[in-house]
Design an enzyme around this catalytic site. Structure first.
Site, short mmCIF file in Angstrom:
data_model
loop_
_atom_site.label_atom_id
_atom_site.label_comp_id
_atom_site.label_asym_id
_atom_site.label_seq_id
_atom_site.Cartn_x
_atom_site.Cartn_y
_atom_site.Cartn_z
NE ARG A 79 -0.31 0.26 5.00
CZ ARG A 79 0.54 1.13 5.50
NH1 ARG A 79 0.82 2.25 4.84
NH2 ARG A 79 1.13 0.91 6.66
N GLY A 80 0.26 2.37 -0.27
CA GLY A 80 0.97 3.63 -0.11
C GLY A 80 1.13 3.97 1.37
CB ALA A 146 -3.98 5.67 9.06
N GLY A 148 -4.25 4.44 3.40
CA GLY A 148 -3.17 4.02 2.50
C GLY A 148 -3.76 3.09 1.46
N GLY A 159 -6.89 0.57 2.17
CA GLY A 159 -7.96 1.51 2.45
C GLY A 159 -7.76 2.35 3.68
CB CYS A 177 1.48 8.36 9.21
SG CYS A 177 0.03 7.32 9.41
#
Length: 241
Positions: A79-80, A146, A148, A159, A177
């Site tokens: 994920r990002g 959060a 991502g 998500g 993060c």
């Protein structure tokens, strides 16, 4: 059932992180092939720290023996974002959404996820926002959710993670993060002292978040049980563990 405006919402309770990842991959393939409508998986994880594509092992501050005592797994994922925590009391949402089908780009999609959670929190009298802040949802300067994501073949994975009532001390062992000075909060903490407030649980928050998701994305949410997804997959979810 029209796949163009329907999102199947499935609650899985508590699910191991890697099992949930395998489930996402399987559902992603079906959504990308236009075999099923969009899907929103909602669940909780046992204690786990995950690194996104920008995450670093140094963002976990506790040594391995301390993590073992805490019962926390760690995983790198695709994920990002950077490093975050998932655990009991946190509502994790994995939307598997065909962005081409709903006519959204990635940036708009992420913003709409943020607005979904802002809207859900407003139902509880919690004034949240995302403007002028790093990706995620905030209450003043305290991060409450959060986000991502990953997009492949125009279909999303991963998500959001909304802190409903988790043990926030687990965030003390990471750089959340990538922000050393970030303050993390939860719905339970923000609701303390409010008139008529009570302890909030993930099962209580889940339908509110699902409804807000449908409203923000313009989708008709249809809550189904896990057997619906298992039939589409051709196997039981337990085989993913």
């Amino acid at each position: 059932m029209s796949a163009t405006n329907t999102c199947l919402v499935v609650s899985f309770g508590v699910m191991d992180y890697l099992a949930a990842y395998r489930l996402q991959r399987r559902v992603h393939a079906l959504v990308a092939a236009l075999e099923i409508p969009d899907v929103l998986l909602l669940l909780e994880h046992p204690h786990v720290y995950t690194h996104g594509r920008r995450g670093q092992q140094s963002h976990i501050l506790a040594p391995d023996d301390a993590l073992a005592r805490l019962g926390v797994e760690t995983h790198f994922t695709d994920r990002g974002g950077e490093t975050t925590y998932h655990g009991p009391g946190q509502l994790v949402g994995y939307p598997i959404v065909n962005l081409r089908r709903i006519g959204m780009g990635v940036r708009q999609y992420v913003h709409t996820l943020e607005q979904t959670l802002v809207g859900a929190l407003a139902e509880y009298g919690i004034a949240a926002h995302s403007d002028g802040k790093p990706t995620g949802v905030w209450v003043d300067d305290r991060k409450i959710a959060a986000i991502g994501v990953r997009v492949s073949r125009s279909v999303t994975m991963h998500g959001f993670a909304l802190n409903v009532s988790p043990d926030l001390s687990f965030f003390d062992h990471i750089v959340p993060c990538g922000m050393p000075d970030a303050c993390v909060t939860s719905m339970a903490r923000e609701l303390v002292g409010q008139e008529g407030s009570h302890s909030i649980t993930v099962p209580e928050a889940l339908p509110v978040v699902a409804g807000a998701f449908g409203s923000e994305f313009g989708l008709r949410v249809e809550c189904v049980d896990r057997s619906t997804i298992e039939r589409a997959l051709g196997c039981g979810v337990s085989s993913l563990f």
